[in-house]
Design a protein around this motif. Structure first.
Motif, short mmCIF file in Angstrom:
data_model
loop_
_atom_site.label_atom_id
_atom_site.label_comp_id
_atom_site.label_asym_id
_atom_site.label_seq_id
_atom_site.Cartn_x
_atom_site.Cartn_y
_atom_site.Cartn_z
N ALA A 1 0.83 -1.20 0.00
CA ALA A 1 0.00 0.00 0.00
C ALA A 1 0.87 1.26 0.00
CB ALA A 1 -0.91 0.00 1.23
N HIS A 2 0.39 2.30 -0.66
CA HIS A 2 1.08 3.59 -0.65
C HIS A 2 0.61 4.35 0.59
CE1 HIS A 2 2.29 3.75 -5.19
NE2 HIS A 2 2.65 2.63 -4.60
N ASN A 3 1.26 4.04 1.71
CA ASN A 3 0.84 4.55 3.02
C ASN A 3 1.96 5.28 3.75
OD1 ASN A 3 2.48 2.38 3.54
ND2 ASN A 3 0.92 1.14 4.57
N ARG A 4 2.95 5.79 2.98
CA ARG A 4 4.10 6.49 3.55
C ARG A 4 4.93 5.59 4.46
NH1 ARG A 4 3.67 11.96 2.58
NH2 ARG A 4 1.60 12.67 1.91
N LYS A 5 4.83 4.29 4.18
CA LYS A 5 5.62 3.31 4.93
C LYS A 5 6.05 2.24 3.96
CE LYS A 5 5.35 0.38 9.06
NZ LYS A 5 4.48 -0.08 10.17
N LEU A 6 7.34 1.98 3.87
CA LEU A 6 7.84 0.98 2.94
C LEU A 6 7.32 -0.41 3.30
CD1 LEU A 6 11.53 2.21 2.53
CD2 LEU A 6 9.61 2.59 0.98
N PRO A 7 7.09 -1.27 2.28
CA PRO A 7 7.33 -1.04 0.86
C PRO A 7 6.20 -0.25 0.21
CG PRO A 7 6.44 -3.22 1.15
CD PRO A 7 6.57 -2.63 2.54
N GLU A 8 6.52 0.66 -0.66
CA GLU A 8 5.54 1.34 -1.49
C GLU A 8 5.46 0.54 -2.79
OE1 GLU A 8 4.42 5.30 -0.37
OE2 GLU A 8 4.06 3.43 0.70
N GLY A 9 4.39 -0.20 -2.97
CA GLY A 9 4.32 -1.16 -4.08
C GLY A 9 4.45 -0.52 -5.44
N LEU A 10 5.07 -1.27 -6.36
CA LEU A 10 5.18 -0.78 -7.73
C LEU A 10 3.83 -0.75 -8.43
CD1 LEU A 10 8.47 -2.60 -8.72
CD2 LEU A 10 8.06 -0.17 -9.13
N VAL A 11 2.97 -1.75 -8.16
CA VAL A 11 1.68 -1.83 -8.87
C VAL A 11 0.55 -2.20 -7.90
CG1 VAL A 11 2.58 -2.30 -11.18
CG2 VAL A 11 2.33 -4.19 -9.56
N PRO A 12 0.28 -1.36 -6.89
CA PRO A 12 -0.73 -1.72 -5.90
C PRO A 12 -2.15 -1.80 -6.46
CG PRO A 12 -0.07 0.57 -5.64
CD PRO A 12 0.88 -0.03 -6.63
N ASN A 13 -2.39 -1.21 -7.64
CA ASN A 13 -3.73 -1.23 -8.21
C ASN A 13 -3.91 -2.29 -9.29
OD1 ASN A 13 -4.51 0.96 -6.60
ND2 ASN A 13 -3.68 2.42 -8.07
N ALA A 14 -2.88 -3.09 -9.53
CA ALA A 14 -3.01 -4.20 -10.48
C ALA A 14 -3.87 -5.31 -9.88
CB ALA A 14 -1.63 -4.75 -10.84
N ASP A 15 -4.46 -6.13 -10.73
CA ASP A 15 -5.19 -7.31 -10.26
C ASP A 15 -4.19 -8.40 -9.90
OD1 ASP A 15 -7.62 -6.09 -10.64
OD2 ASP A 15 -8.01 -7.03 -12.57
N PHE A 16 -4.39 -9.03 -8.74
CA PHE A 16 -3.47 -10.03 -8.21
C PHE A 16 -4.05 -11.43 -8.38
CE2 PHE A 16 -2.48 -12.51 -4.23
CZ PHE A 16 -1.20 -12.89 -4.58
N VAL A 17 -3.26 -12.32 -8.99
CA VAL A 17 -3.57 -13.74 -9.04
C VAL A 17 -2.50 -14.45 -8.21
CG1 VAL A 17 -3.73 -15.78 -10.51
CG2 VAL A 17 -4.68 -13.60 -11.30
N GLY A 18 -2.89 -14.98 -7.08
CA GLY A 18 -1.94 -15.66 -6.19
C GLY A 18 -2.03 -17.16 -6.34
N ILE A 19 -0.90 -17.80 -6.57
CA ILE A 19 -0.85 -19.27 -6.69
C ILE A 19 0.22 -19.76 -5.73
CG2 ILE A 19 -0.49 -21.22 -8.23
CD1 ILE A 19 -1.26 -19.28 -10.55
N SER A 20 -0.24 -20.37 -4.66
CA SER A 20 0.66 -20.87 -3.62
C SER A 20 1.04 -22.31 -3.94
CB SER A 20 -0.02 -20.79 -2.25
OG SER A 20 0.79 -21.39 -1.26
N GLN A 21 2.29 -22.49 -4.38
CA GLN A 21 2.78 -23.82 -4.74
C GLN A 21 4.15 -24.00 -4.08
OE1 GLN A 21 3.93 -24.54 -8.80
NE2 GLN A 21 4.69 -26.57 -8.24
N ALA A 22 4.12 -24.49 -2.84
CA ALA A 22 5.36 -24.64 -2.08
C ALA A 22 6.17 -25.84 -2.55
CB ALA A 22 5.05 -24.77 -0.58
N ASP A 23 5.53 -26.80 -3.23
CA ASP A 23 6.24 -27.98 -3.73
C ASP A 23 6.65 -27.75 -5.18
OD1 ASP A 23 4.17 -28.87 -5.63
OD2 ASP A 23 3.00 -29.30 -3.83
N THR A 24 7.28 -28.77 -5.77
CA THR A 24 7.67 -28.65 -7.19
C THR A 24 7.20 -29.85 -8.01
OG1 THR A 24 9.82 -29.74 -6.86
CG2 THR A 24 9.76 -27.33 -6.59
N TRP A 25 6.11 -30.50 -7.61
CA TRP A 25 5.58 -31.56 -8.46
C TRP A 25 5.36 -30.98 -9.85
CZ3 TRP A 25 6.12 -36.32 -7.01
CH2 TRP A 25 6.06 -36.65 -5.66
#
Length: 407
Positions: A227-251
């Motif tokens: 978030a751009h909240n005057r506290k790091l990190p100030e994200g490069l693309v906070p308004n982009a759509d996020f697709v999160g894929i959590s894959q801790a393994d490598t099958w």
């Protein structure tokens, strides 16, 4: 905001129905990778070791199979009658990757031998898991916030890219070990969907998953979406759509499905701040497909970290040797490569390697550095370039990216 595309939902139903993994024991396994036969021999504790090398993997009673797209499941069952289930992994323009499930390891390995002789099967490999190398160095918790903008943000600002509209209109997928989206830095995150392979669950925004720490993925997300909240990190693309894929393994099967979910979600940029120890042909195949046909035919930008081993990247070494991907090395503020960064002709771009402040799990903050950071920064740069001009072809995108160098 949490939206799941209907086509993505159909793919997720396949994932949720997949049975648990079983490990092969007592066999040597031979198959082809890039037309070269490789042999894995049984090692200790259920692992298999690549003949003539130190690489060790785990195997499961499942086979990765590539066939022509029009091949039906009924045809596949005639070639592998002992298979109990067929799961689509990635539908390509001309081919499809599927996963054949078997009850016993012996059945899978017998089918592997037979399917390798079937002329209508383009490729068949066992589903295997190897070690993933996260290309980041954790440097400890932050005791006092430095409020000055870090170098990579000042560079983007000087080039007229940042903050802009914060990546609005661009979809960024991140494949990593998990994301602590309950962190205050992500309170305004635009989440398209978040899927976790370990729990086989679609995760609601802001909800923690038991047993999934997601330190590495959380730091990547902080650089991109903080978030751009005057506290790091100030994200490069906070308004982009996020697709999160959590894959801790490598099958291999999970990796192919991860990329397919990103493809179905119409990801413009896919961040992979990691590499494994050995490049598998199916992985390169789907990255090539995304780089060519993603983003509505203009080509999705698939970004890999070069790695932190200080090695020259050789052909077919690991994911950082995929020519169609954007491979990122780490440099300093003078534009000089950092000594830990992998290097060579496969590296397409060099970005700042830190250290910087980012979000961490437990709603905390941490320093980190490495080619993971450099790949995350480059992901943000690419998304900002596409925000400014969505019509860019892959070649035009890479040409403009290379202009973002240290002056």
């Amino acid at each position: 905001m949490f939206i799941i595309h209907p086509v993505v939902l159909v793919a997720l139903l396949f994932l949720l129905s997949a049975p648990a993994s079983l490990y092969a024991q007592g066999y040597s396994v031979a198959f082809k990778n890039f037309a070269e036969e490789v042999v894995f021999e049984q090692a200790l504790n259920g692992f298999y070791q690549l003949q003539g090398a130190t690489l060790k993997v785990q195997l499961a009673p499942r086979l990765i199979v590539k066939v022509a797209r029009q091949t039906t499941n009924a045809e596949l069952m005639t070639w592998a009658p002992d298979a109990t289930q067929i799961t689509d992994l990635f539908l390509m323009q001309q081919y499809r990757y599927v996963l054949l499930h078997f009850t016993e390891n012996a059945q899978a390995l017998q089918a592997l031998d037979k399917l390798q002789q079937q002329p209508l099967i383009t490729l068949v490999q066992p589903d295997l898991q190897q070690q993933r190398m996260k290309a980041a160095s954790l440097l400890g918790d932050v005791t006092e916030q430095d409020l000055s903008l870090p170098f990579y943000l000042r560079l983007a600002q000087n080039k007229g890219l940042w903050p802009g509209r914060g990546g609005a209109g661009v979809t960024v997928a991140v494949i990593d070990d998990g994301f602590a989206l309950q962190h205050p830095e992500f309170s305004q995150l635009h989440t398209r969907f978040y899927y976790d392979f370990s729990s086989k669950k679609i995760v609601n925004a802001g909800v923690s998953i038991d047993g999934v720490v997601g330190q590495h993925g959380t730091m990547i997300a902080g650089i991109l979406f903080g978030a751009h909240n005057r506290k790091l990190p100030e994200g490069l693309v906070p308004n982009a759509d996020f697709v999160g894929i959590s894959q801790a393994d490598t099958w291999t099967s999970h990796t192919l499905q991860s990329f397919y979910l990103a493809y179905l979600a119409k990801a413009d940029v896919i961040n992979c701040s990691w590499h494994t120890q050995w490049l598998l042909e199916p992985v390169q195949d789907v990255v090539d497909e995304l780089s060519r046909y993603g983003r509505g035919g203009k080509g999705a930008a698939v970004i890999f970290a070069a790695g932190n081993e200080g090695q020259h990247i050789e052909a077919r070494m690991h994911e950082a040797s995929i020519s169609s991907a954007i491979v990122v090395g780490a440099n300093n503020t003078e534009g000089m490569p950092l000594k830990f960064s992998n290097f060579g002709g496969f590296v397409d771009f060099w970005a700042f390697g830190g250290p910087v402040i980012s979000a961490a799990h437990n709603q905390d903050y941490s320093y980190f550095s490495g080619t993971s950071l450099a790949a995350a920064i480059t992901t943000g740069y690419v998304a900002l370039l596409l925000e400014r001009d969505p019509s860019l072809s892959s070649a035009q995108l890479q040409s403009q990216l290379k202009q973002l160098t240290v002056e």
